[in-house]
Design a protein around this motif. Structure first.
Motif, PDB file in Angstrom:
ATOM      1  N   PHE A  78     112.729 -39.537  -5.853  1.00 12.44           N
ATOM      2  CA  PHE A  78     112.498 -38.158  -5.449  1.00 12.44           C
ATOM      3  C   PHE A  78     111.792 -37.389  -6.540  1.00 12.44           C
ATOM      4  CE2 PHE A  78     113.936 -33.723  -4.933  1.00 12.44           C
ATOM      5  CZ  PHE A  78     113.383 -33.483  -3.693  1.00 12.44           C
TER       6      PHE A  78
ATOM      7  N   THR B 108     116.939 -42.597   1.616  1.00 13.69           N
ATOM      8  CA  THR B 108     116.623 -43.619   0.620  1.00 13.69           C
ATOM      9  C   THR B 108     117.898 -44.220   0.041  1.00 13.69           C
ATOM     10  OG1 THR B 108     114.589 -42.444   0.090  1.00 13.69           O
ATOM     11  CG2 THR B 108     115.340 -44.078  -1.506  1.00 13.69           C
TER      12      THR B 108
ATOM     13  N   LEU C  95     114.303 -40.902   8.106  1.00 17.49           N
ATOM     14  CA  LEU C  95     113.781 -40.150   6.972  1.00 17.49           C
ATOM     15  C   LEU C  95     113.653 -38.666   7.287  1.00 17.49           C
ATOM     16  CD1 LEU C  95     112.762 -40.501   4.108  1.00 17.49           C
ATOM     17  CD2 LEU C  95     110.496 -40.920   5.008  1.00 17.49           C
ATOM     18  N   GLU C  96     113.136 -38.305   8.448  1.00 17.54           N
ATOM     19  CA  GLU C  96     112.959 -36.891   8.784  1.00 17.54           C
ATOM     20  C   GLU C  96     114.276 -36.223   9.142  1.00 17.54           C
ATOM     21  OE1 GLU C  96     109.896 -36.002  11.552  1.00 17.54           O
ATOM     22  OE2 GLU C  96     108.499 -37.399  10.596  1.00 17.54           O
ATOM     23  N   ARG C  97     115.198 -36.961   9.721  1.00 21.52           N
ATOM     24  CA  ARG C  97     116.455 -36.369  10.171  1.00 21.52           C
ATOM     25  C   ARG C  97     117.418 -36.068   9.020  1.00 21.52           C
ATOM     26  NH1 ARG C  97     116.066 -37.212  15.685  1.00 21.52           N
ATOM     27  NH2 ARG C  97     115.112 -39.178  16.285  1.00 21.52           N
ATOM     28  N   VAL C  98     117.540 -36.981   8.084  1.00 22.38           N
ATOM     29  CA  VAL C  98     118.533 -36.796   7.021  1.00 22.38           C
ATOM     30  C   VAL C  98     117.918 -36.528   5.652  1.00 22.38           C
ATOM     31  CG1 VAL C  98     120.315 -38.140   8.180  1.00 22.38           C
ATOM     32  CG2 VAL C  98     118.755 -39.271   6.622  1.00 22.38           C
ATOM     33  N   LYS C  99     116.626 -36.358   5.600  1.00 26.60           N
ATOM     34  CA  LYS C  99     115.876 -36.041   4.387  1.00 26.60           C
ATOM     35  C   LYS C  99     115.782 -37.244   3.450  1.00 26.60           C
ATOM     36  CE  LYS C  99     115.172 -32.013   5.909  1.00 26.60           C
ATOM     37  NZ  LYS C  99     114.018 -31.900   6.753  1.00 26.60           N
ATOM     38  N   PHE C 100     114.906 -37.117   2.483  1.00 26.33           N
ATOM     39  CA  PHE C 100     114.474 -38.250   1.668  1.00 26.33           C
ATOM     40  C   PHE C 100     115.590 -38.874   0.843  1.00 26.33           C
ATOM     41  CE2 PHE C 100     112.809 -40.070  -2.236  1.00 26.33           C
ATOM     42  CZ  PHE C 100     111.938 -41.005  -1.723  1.00 26.33           C
TER      43      PHE C 100
END
Length: 141
Positions: free
Chosen positions: A141, A109, A100-105
């Motif tokens: 989002f 998801t 989640l933190e590496r490739v964004k939400f």
């Protein structure tokens, strides 16, 4: 005469209803807020309300059915469990917070929901899981 399966199904339905009712009532201890400025208790209250409605419907269905029609149904074709899908979904749920933190939400998801949809629903095309995963990621989002 009630069979053991029918008794287990009734006990399970009552248990689910009680748990969802406790969740719903517990959400009122948090600040609700408004529709335009929701507080920390708004989403749990909505989820709890939906849980109560769904479990109440199931409870009425289990207790309202004739004794011959209340049966535990296995949704898996052929009566076998799909361990590949079970392990894959569990793996997605475990890996999701780490990516989640590496490739964004939105991307995390999308990837997690796309893989889970492919594992759970055996389709010949990937069009429907792709569209559904995209809409879930953008909608969340």
């Amino acid at each position: 005469m009630k069979t053991n399966g029918q008794l287990n199904q009734r006990i399970t339905a009552i248990s689910f209803f009680c748990i969802s009712l406790m969740y719903f009532l517990g959400s009122f201890r948090l600040k609700m807020g408004t529709m335009h400025d929701p507080g920390p208790g708004f989403v749990p209250m909505v989820i709890g309300g939906l849980l109560v409605v769904c479990t109440a419907f199931h409870l009425f269905r289990v207790f309202g059915a004739k004794s011959e029609t209340v049966k535990i149904k296995d949704n898996v074709p052929g009566g076998t469990k799909n361990f590949r899908a079970i392990i894959g979904v569990l793996a997605c749920m475990i890996v999701y917070p780490f990516i989640l933190e590496r490739v964004k939400f939105i991307l995390a998801t999308f990837v997690a929901s796309f893989i889970m949809l492919i594992l759970l629903k055996k389709t010949r095309t990937i069009f429907f899981p792709f569209i559904l995963a995209s809409s879930m990621a953008v909608g969340a989002f």
